[in-house]
Design a protein around this motif. Sequence first.
Motif, PDB file in Angstrom:
ATOM      1  N   LYS A  75      -7.828  -1.076   2.342  1.00  0.00           N
ATOM      2  CA  LYS A  75      -6.470  -1.103   1.796  1.00  0.00           C
ATOM      3  C   LYS A  75      -5.517  -1.780   2.794  1.00  0.00           C
ATOM      4  O   LYS A  75      -5.628  -1.579   4.000  1.00  0.00           O
ATOM      5  CB  LYS A  75      -5.966   0.315   1.505  1.00  0.00           C
ATOM      6  CG  LYS A  75      -6.918   1.175   0.673  1.00  0.00           C
ATOM      7  CD  LYS A  75      -7.161   0.589  -0.704  1.00  0.00           C
ATOM      8  CE  LYS A  75      -7.910   1.556  -1.611  1.00  0.00           C
ATOM      9  NZ  LYS A  75      -9.262   1.903  -1.122  1.00  0.00           N
ATOM     10  N   VAL A  76      -4.596  -2.564   2.272  1.00  0.00           N
ATOM     11  CA  VAL A  76      -3.615  -3.242   3.124  1.00  0.00           C
ATOM     12  C   VAL A  76      -2.209  -2.965   2.577  1.00  0.00           C
ATOM     13  O   VAL A  76      -1.482  -3.892   2.219  1.00  0.00           O
ATOM     14  CB  VAL A  76      -3.892  -4.760   3.217  1.00  0.00           C
ATOM     15  CG1 VAL A  76      -5.135  -5.034   4.037  1.00  0.00           C
ATOM     16  CG2 VAL A  76      -4.033  -5.369   1.812  1.00  0.00           C
ATOM     17  N   PRO A  77      -1.795  -1.715   2.537  1.00  0.00           N
ATOM     18  CA  PRO A  77      -0.522  -1.375   1.870  1.00  0.00           C
ATOM     19  C   PRO A  77       0.713  -1.997   2.499  1.00  0.00           C
ATOM     20  O   PRO A  77       1.609  -2.456   1.778  1.00  0.00           O
ATOM     21  CB  PRO A  77      -0.480   0.158   1.936  1.00  0.00           C
ATOM     22  CG  PRO A  77      -1.392   0.518   3.062  1.00  0.00           C
ATOM     23  CD  PRO A  77      -2.483  -0.509   3.026  1.00  0.00           C
ATOM     24  N   TYR A  78       0.779  -2.034   3.836  1.00  0.00           N
ATOM     25  CA  TYR A  78       1.989  -2.580   4.441  1.00  0.00           C
ATOM     26  C   TYR A  78       2.071  -4.083   4.234  1.00  0.00           C
ATOM     27  O   TYR A  78       3.153  -4.627   3.986  1.00  0.00           O
ATOM     28  CB  TYR A  78       2.072  -2.252   5.927  1.00  0.00           C
ATOM     29  CG  TYR A  78       3.356  -2.762   6.540  1.00  0.00           C
ATOM     30  CD1 TYR A  78       4.586  -2.236   6.129  1.00  0.00           C
ATOM     31  CD2 TYR A  78       3.364  -3.783   7.475  1.00  0.00           C
ATOM     32  CE1 TYR A  78       5.785  -2.714   6.645  1.00  0.00           C
ATOM     33  CE2 TYR A  78       4.545  -4.264   8.002  1.00  0.00           C
ATOM     34  CZ  TYR A  78       5.758  -3.728   7.591  1.00  0.00           C
ATOM     35  OH  TYR A  78       6.933  -4.200   8.082  1.00  0.00           O
ATOM     36  N   LEU A  79       0.933  -4.756   4.312  1.00  0.00           N
ATOM     37  CA  LEU A  79       0.898  -6.199   4.053  1.00  0.00           C
ATOM     38  C   LEU A  79       1.337  -6.477   2.619  1.00  0.00           C
ATOM     39  O   LEU A  79       2.140  -7.387   2.363  1.00  0.00           O
ATOM     40  CB  LEU A  79      -0.514  -6.733   4.282  1.00  0.00           C
ATOM     41  CG  LEU A  79      -0.666  -8.256   4.330  1.00  0.00           C
ATOM     42  CD1 LEU A  79      -0.004  -8.824   5.578  1.00  0.00           C
ATOM     43  CD2 LEU A  79      -2.150  -8.640   4.306  1.00  0.00           C
ATOM     44  N   PHE A  80       0.832  -5.677   1.707  1.00  0.00           N
ATOM     45  CA  PHE A  80       1.205  -5.821   0.301  1.00  0.00           C
ATOM     46  C   PHE A  80       2.710  -5.609   0.129  1.00  0.00           C
ATOM     47  O   PHE A  80       3.401  -6.388  -0.533  1.00  0.00           O
ATOM     48  CB  PHE A  80       0.432  -4.800  -0.541  1.00  0.00           C
ATOM     49  CG  PHE A  80       0.051  -5.310  -1.903  1.00  0.00           C
ATOM     50  CD1 PHE A  80       1.005  -5.844  -2.755  1.00  0.00           C
ATOM     51  CD2 PHE A  80      -1.261  -5.239  -2.334  1.00  0.00           C
ATOM     52  CE1 PHE A  80       0.668  -6.299  -4.012  1.00  0.00           C
ATOM     53  CE2 PHE A  80      -1.616  -5.703  -3.585  1.00  0.00           C
ATOM     54  CZ  PHE A  80      -0.651  -6.227  -4.429  1.00  0.00           C
ATOM     55  N   TYR A  81       3.206  -4.551   0.729  1.00  0.00           N
ATOM     56  CA  TYR A  81       4.635  -4.233   0.659  1.00  0.00           C
ATOM     57  C   TYR A  81       5.476  -5.395   1.181  1.00  0.00           C
ATOM     58  O   TYR A  81       6.454  -5.821   0.539  1.00  0.00           O
ATOM     59  CB  TYR A  81       4.920  -2.976   1.477  1.00  0.00           C
ATOM     60  CG  TYR A  81       6.375  -2.758   1.818  1.00  0.00           C
ATOM     61  CD1 TYR A  81       7.239  -2.116   0.938  1.00  0.00           C
ATOM     62  CD2 TYR A  81       6.893  -3.197   3.045  1.00  0.00           C
ATOM     63  CE1 TYR A  81       8.580  -1.920   1.244  1.00  0.00           C
ATOM     64  CE2 TYR A  81       8.226  -3.010   3.363  1.00  0.00           C
ATOM     65  CZ  TYR A  81       9.065  -2.372   2.466  1.00  0.00           C
ATOM     66  OH  TYR A  81      10.383  -2.192   2.780  1.00  0.00           O
ATOM     67  N   ARG A  82       5.121  -5.911   2.332  1.00  0.00           N
ATOM     68  CA  ARG A  82       5.913  -6.967   2.962  1.00  0.00           C
ATOM     69  C   ARG A  82       5.927  -8.241   2.120  1.00  0.00           C
ATOM     70  O   ARG A  82       6.989  -8.848   1.917  1.00  0.00           O
ATOM     71  CB  ARG A  82       5.350  -7.274   4.357  1.00  0.00           C
ATOM     72  CG  ARG A  82       6.232  -8.208   5.171  1.00  0.00           C
ATOM     73  CD  ARG A  82       5.712  -8.325   6.585  1.00  0.00           C
ATOM     74  NE  ARG A  82       4.408  -8.972   6.643  1.00  0.00           N
ATOM     75  CZ  ARG A  82       3.681  -9.079   7.750  1.00  0.00           C
ATOM     76  NH1 ARG A  82       4.115  -8.531   8.876  1.00  0.00           N
ATOM     77  NH2 ARG A  82       2.517  -9.687   7.725  1.00  0.00           N
ATOM     78  N   TYR A  83       4.762  -8.635   1.616  1.00  0.00           N
ATOM     79  CA  TYR A  83       4.690  -9.898   0.882  1.00  0.00           C
ATOM     80  C   TYR A  83       5.364  -9.814  -0.482  1.00  0.00           C
ATOM     81  O   TYR A  83       6.070 -10.753  -0.885  1.00  0.00           O
ATOM     82  CB  TYR A  83       3.230 -10.338   0.729  1.00  0.00           C
ATOM     83  CG  TYR A  83       2.636 -10.868   2.014  1.00  0.00           C
ATOM     84  CD1 TYR A  83       3.455 -11.289   3.056  1.00  0.00           C
ATOM     85  CD2 TYR A  83       1.262 -10.949   2.196  1.00  0.00           C
ATOM     86  CE1 TYR A  83       2.916 -11.778   4.240  1.00  0.00           C
ATOM     87  CE2 TYR A  83       0.710 -11.434   3.374  1.00  0.00           C
ATOM     88  CZ  TYR A  83       1.549 -11.843   4.383  1.00  0.00           C
ATOM     89  OH  TYR A  83       1.009 -12.326   5.551  1.00  0.00           O
ATOM     90  N   VAL A  84       5.176  -8.729  -1.222  1.00  0.00           N
ATOM     91  CA  VAL A  84       5.822  -8.663  -2.530  1.00  0.00           C
ATOM     92  C   VAL A  84       7.319  -8.419  -2.394  1.00  0.00           C
ATOM     93  O   VAL A  84       8.097  -8.803  -3.280  1.00  0.00           O
ATOM     94  CB  VAL A  84       5.174  -7.603  -3.457  1.00  0.00           C
ATOM     95  CG1 VAL A  84       3.732  -7.948  -3.738  1.00  0.00           C
ATOM     96  CG2 VAL A  84       5.314  -6.219  -2.896  1.00  0.00           C
ATOM     97  N   THR A  85       7.740  -7.809  -1.289  1.00  0.00           N
ATOM     98  CA  THR A  85       9.176  -7.682  -1.026  1.00  0.00           C
ATOM     99  C   THR A  85       9.796  -9.062  -0.834  1.00  0.00           C
ATOM    100  O   THR A  85      10.869  -9.363  -1.367  1.00  0.00           O
ATOM    101  CB  THR A  85       9.428  -6.814   0.218  1.00  0.00           C
ATOM    102  OG1 THR A  85       9.012  -5.467  -0.053  1.00  0.00           O
ATOM    103  CG2 THR A  85      10.904  -6.806   0.600  1.00  0.00           C
ATOM    104  N   GLN A  86       9.100  -9.920  -0.104  1.00  0.00           N
ATOM    105  CA  GLN A  86       9.572 -11.288   0.091  1.00  0.00           C
ATOM    106  C   GLN A  86       9.629 -12.037  -1.241  1.00  0.00           C
ATOM    107  O   GLN A  86      10.552 -12.818  -1.496  1.00  0.00           O
ATOM    108  CB  GLN A  86       8.667 -12.018   1.079  1.00  0.00           C
ATOM    109  CG  GLN A  86       8.759 -11.482   2.498  1.00  0.00           C
ATOM    110  CD  GLN A  86       7.694 -12.066   3.421  1.00  0.00           C
ATOM    111  OE1 GLN A  86       6.799 -12.793   2.981  1.00  0.00           O
ATOM    112  NE2 GLN A  86       7.776 -11.734   4.692  1.00  0.00           N
ATOM    113  N   VAL A  87       8.639 -11.802  -2.089  1.00  0.00           N
ATOM    114  CA  VAL A  87       8.632 -12.410  -3.419  1.00  0.00           C
ATOM    115  C   VAL A  87       9.866 -11.980  -4.199  1.00  0.00           C
ATOM    116  O   VAL A  87      10.579 -12.807  -4.786  1.00  0.00           O
ATOM    117  CB  VAL A  87       7.353 -12.021  -4.188  1.00  0.00           C
ATOM    118  CG1 VAL A  87       7.509 -12.331  -5.681  1.00  0.00           C
ATOM    119  CG2 VAL A  87       6.145 -12.744  -3.626  1.00  0.00           C
TER     120      VAL A  87
END
Length: 254
Positions: A231-243
């Motif tokens: 799982k990569v939750p923080y990476l996911f959070y950061r990238y979709v936040t940028q989106v």
Amino acid sequence: MRNTLWMTVTGGLLALAASGHAAIKATDLAVIEANAWRARMGFHLLAIRGDNPEDRESLRILLTEGEKDTAALQAEADPTNEKNAQALNAAWQDLAVRAMDNPLASLGYADYAAMSEMNTRTLAVVALADETPDAASSPYLDIADLSVAMQRVASEYLALAAFPSAGLPTGTGLEPMDFAKEAKQIDDALVSLKTKYKDDATASEVLAFVSQRWSFVRSTVPTMNDAESKKVPYLFYRYVTQVAEHVEDLVQSR
């Protein structure tokens, strides 16, 4: 008779404009919807990262901006959507209170009631955003809808990364998310939108950014329900936040 009717209608429209009322744009509603999913994502990130102060501050800023957005819609709403706009503002405030209150987040836990309430309050905002009448021109609505879809997937991704039993079914009776299906729909939407906006330099640039960020996390999505998958939750959070931020800038520029 026709001239009299025209003068009556025109006078009414001018009075509405002068009072500061306006039709709500569908893209404004899509931004609020995307940010509701982001708030739920931030709620679960607090537990994932032990109530990190930076995460809490980012969530506070998001919630404050969301309250400003819903309050502005309420203040400017015309009679056809005034009731929904008021309800949307109230629902956002309820969401904000719950989002900032994740019990035991510093220990990596939250109680069932908190998770359940976060689900229902997020869904309440989403439902009201969907139901609120919109009539104003909304360029790039399809790109805004893509962001909503990505934030929804990311929100559920972080919920399950934080607590395997904390997905949308908690307290709602909804079915578990089919991550592989959702990911495929996002893939297809990206392909279609890139073709549609190939001659629009601004939109194409945003879509290229969205595609790049999506590619970084895409492979982890279909296996989300696999307990053994990484799982990569923080990476996911950061990238979709940028989106979300790039798409919001795009739709608000028009």
